[in-house]
Motif scaffolding. Structure first.
Motif, PDB file in Angstrom:
ATOM      1  N   SER A   1      46.480  50.852  16.035  1.00 50.37           N
ATOM      2  CA  SER A   1      45.213  50.851  16.744  1.00 50.37           C
ATOM      3  C   SER A   1      45.395  51.218  18.231  1.00 50.37           C
ATOM      4  CB  SER A   1      44.617  49.241  16.776  1.00 50.37           C
ATOM      5  OG  SER A   1      45.431  48.393  17.319  1.00 50.37           O
ATOM      6  N   GLY A   2      46.826  50.794  18.805  1.00 47.95           N
ATOM      7  CA  GLY A   2      46.838  51.443  20.187  1.00 47.95           C
ATOM      8  C   GLY A   2      46.904  52.896  20.437  1.00 47.95           C
ATOM      9  N   VAL A   3      47.571  53.290  19.441  1.00 46.08           N
ATOM     10  CA  VAL A   3      47.715  54.832  19.379  1.00 46.08           C
ATOM     11  C   VAL A   3      46.335  55.525  19.175  1.00 46.08           C
ATOM     12  CG1 VAL A   3      48.534  57.020  18.337  1.00 46.08           C
ATOM     13  CG2 VAL A   3      49.993  54.869  18.418  1.00 46.08           C
ATOM     14  N   ILE A   4      45.353  54.948  18.537  1.00 47.39           N
ATOM     15  CA  ILE A   4      44.135  55.570  17.910  1.00 47.39           C
ATOM     16  C   ILE A   4      43.472  55.416  19.448  1.00 47.39           C
ATOM     17  CG2 ILE A   4      42.184  55.277  16.710  1.00 47.39           C
ATOM     18  CD1 ILE A   4      43.979  53.912  14.543  1.00 47.39           C
ATOM     19  N   ALA A   5      43.655  54.236  19.949  1.00 47.05           N
ATOM     20  CA  ALA A   5      42.628  53.902  21.283  1.00 47.05           C
ATOM     21  C   ALA A   5      43.175  54.884  22.108  1.00 47.05           C
ATOM     22  CB  ALA A   5      42.831  52.504  21.782  1.00 47.05           C
ATOM     23  N   ALA A   6      44.514  55.104  22.476  1.00 49.29           N
ATOM     24  CA  ALA A   6      44.853  55.966  23.296  1.00 49.29           C
ATOM     25  C   ALA A   6      44.373  57.459  23.167  1.00 49.29           C
ATOM     26  CB  ALA A   6      46.429  56.163  23.403  1.00 49.29           C
ATOM     27  N   ASN A   7      44.150  57.774  21.908  1.00 54.15           N
ATOM     28  CA  ASN A   7      43.562  59.252  21.618  1.00 54.15           C
ATOM     29  C   ASN A   7      42.066  59.206  21.539  1.00 54.15           C
ATOM     30  OD1 ASN A   7      46.318  60.252  21.318  1.00 54.15           O
ATOM     31  ND2 ASN A   7      46.338  59.893  19.057  1.00 54.15           N
ATOM     32  N   ASN A   8      41.701  58.098  21.805  1.00 52.00           N
ATOM     33  CA  ASN A   8      40.135  57.886  21.922  1.00 52.00           C
ATOM     34  C   ASN A   8      39.244  58.480  20.694  1.00 52.00           C
ATOM     35  OD1 ASN A   8      37.911  57.181  23.348  1.00 52.00           O
ATOM     36  ND2 ASN A   8      37.765  58.951  24.969  1.00 52.00           N
ATOM     37  N   LEU A   9      40.028  58.065  19.427  1.00 48.63           N
ATOM     38  CA  LEU A   9      39.383  58.393  18.304  1.00 48.63           C
ATOM     39  C   LEU A   9      38.393  57.177  17.942  1.00 48.63           C
ATOM     40  CD1 LEU A   9      42.603  59.801  16.541  1.00 48.63           C
ATOM     41  CD2 LEU A   9      40.511  61.037  16.836  1.00 48.63           C
ATOM     42  N   VAL A  10      38.660  56.204  18.163  1.00 48.14           N
ATOM     43  CA  VAL A  10      37.904  55.063  17.586  1.00 48.14           C
ATOM     44  C   VAL A  10      36.476  55.027  17.839  1.00 48.14           C
ATOM     45  CG1 VAL A  10      37.732  52.543  17.576  1.00 48.14           C
ATOM     46  CG2 VAL A  10      40.164  53.896  17.767  1.00 48.14           C
ATOM     47  N   GLU A  11      35.856  55.392  19.008  1.00 43.08           N
ATOM     48  CA  GLU A  11      34.556  55.275  19.197  1.00 43.08           C
ATOM     49  C   GLU A  11      33.788  56.467  18.655  1.00 43.08           C
ATOM     50  OE1 GLU A  11      34.105  52.650  20.807  1.00 43.08           O
ATOM     51  OE2 GLU A  11      36.132  52.494  21.363  1.00 43.08           O
ATOM     52  N   ASP A  12      34.662  57.516  18.448  1.00 43.72           N
ATOM     53  CA  ASP A  12      34.373  58.960  17.691  1.00 43.72           C
ATOM     54  C   ASP A  12      33.774  58.565  15.995  1.00 43.72           C
ATOM     55  OD1 ASP A  12      33.861  60.424  19.560  1.00 43.72           O
ATOM     56  OD2 ASP A  12      35.525  61.752  18.987  1.00 43.72           O
ATOM     57  N   ALA A  13      34.876  57.687  15.643  1.00 47.56           N
ATOM     58  CA  ALA A  13      34.703  57.510  14.077  1.00 47.56           C
ATOM     59  C   ALA A  13      33.943  56.333  13.671  1.00 47.56           C
ATOM     60  CB  ALA A  13      36.242  57.222  13.528  1.00 47.56           C
ATOM     61  N   GLN A  14      33.497  55.461  14.735  1.00 48.90           N
ATOM     62  CA  GLN A  14      32.819  54.241  14.555  1.00 48.90           C
ATOM     63  C   GLN A  14      31.272  54.486  14.982  1.00 48.90           C
ATOM     64  OE1 GLN A  14      33.695  51.989  12.605  1.00 48.90           O
ATOM     65  NE2 GLN A  14      35.969  52.847  12.444  1.00 48.90           N
ATOM     66  N   SER A  15      31.149  55.803  15.527  1.00 45.17           N
ATOM     67  CA  SER A  15      29.576  55.855  16.050  1.00 45.17           C
ATOM     68  C   SER A  15      28.836  55.827  14.662  1.00 45.17           C
ATOM     69  CB  SER A  15      29.727  57.001  17.013  1.00 45.17           C
ATOM     70  OG  SER A  15      29.807  58.363  15.990  1.00 45.17           O
TER      71      SER A  15
END
Lengths: 184, 100
Positions: free
Chosen positions: A123-137
């Motif tokens: 989850s740290g890597v994903i948050a750093a790449n700013n992917l999480v907010e994208d995929a959960q929108s």
């Protein structure tokens, strides 16, 4: 690796305690209220990990609609605590406890190591790449739901239609049995 | 401990609690509540996995599960109301007509 925040620990503890109250509570109204608490707090937990749309739907439909329906029916049927029988047989508890413990250990063994850094995404890597907010929108979820999961979505619509018709059929008075059972 | 491990752990715990309640409680409505608890645990796990892979698949599945849970709750409650009108009880032990 992102450590859970204090808020998440508190929410987790509250979720587990309300879930235990749901399972063990003698009063059905109390159980329904605790279930509402569990579902609402789960929605809040979704907010803390960035799944805002899922959290909103959870609170609106689960905590809002389903739980209100449950409480409404419990109060309509007037279920009292002394009407709710607790089975006194020990083997039932042993069997049930064994099954649920089996489920719990199996699931923990199979999922928790994989969620670490063992070859899976972190989850740290994903948050750093700013992917999480994208995929959960809401946009990403609706695009997935209406393209990849189009068939399940349509089948769910059919299921809802069937459920509505079933509820109407079950809910109406059965003329045959009523006229037969008038005398008894 | 990672955030997602916490989420998955809570989901598994809720699911197991739901199994426990479903097998021990004999009141139909409380069994239904335990069913909802199990679905909720699955939802938590799905959101956790969806976030782990940074994909929206798990969240889309959560939407479908919530829809199915709503339909199931409405149907089950209608059944319980009909049973209660007939026999005045929603205890599962009172309905054994299918048992040989």
């Amino acid at each position: 690796m992102i450590e859970p925040t204090i808020l998440q620990y508190i929410l987790g503890t509250l979720i587990l305690s309300t879930a235990i109250l749901t399972v063990l509570g003698k009063n059905p109204v109390m159980s329904a209220m605790s279930l509402m608490g569990t579902l609402f707090l789960t929605g809040l937990l979704y907010f803390t990990v960035g799944a805002h749309f899922v959290g909103t739907v959870q609170i609106l439909i689960y905590a809002g609609a389903i739980c209100v329906l449950l409480i409404f029916i419990v109060m309509l049927l007037d279920l009292k605590p002394h009407n709710v029988r607790i089975p006194g047989r020990k083997p039932v508890y042993l069997f049930a406890g064994g099954i649920s413990a089996l489920f719990a250990t199996g699931l923990v063994i199979s999922t928790l190591p994989a969620l670490g850094t063992n070859g899976m995404l972190d989850s740290g890597v994903i948050a750093a790449n700013n992917l999480v907010e994208d995929a959960q929108s809401a946009k990403a979820i609706s695009l997935t739901l209406l393209s990849k999961y189009m068939l399940p979505f349509q089948v769910t619509a059919l299921l809802l239609l069937a459920a509505v018709m079933g509820v109407v059929v079950i809910g109406q008075k059965n003329k045959l049995t009523d006229s037969e059972g008038k005398g008894s | 401990m990672d955030q997602l491990q916490l989420l998955t752990g809570i989901g598994i715990a809720i699911f197991s609690l739901g199994v426990l309640g479903f097998l021990t409680r004999r009141s139909g409505i409380i069994a239904l509540m335990c069913l909802e608890l199990m679905l909720n645990g699955v939802n938590l796990c799905l959101v956790s996995f969806s976030r782990q892979h940074a994909s929206a698949d798990g969240s889309a599945l959560v939407m479908l599960i919530i829809l199915v849970a709503a339909a199931e709750a409405a149907l089950a409650l209608a059944l319980f109301v009909a049973l209660f009108r007939q026999n005045g009880s929603v205890e599962l032990d009172d309905y054994r007509m299918l048992k040989g």
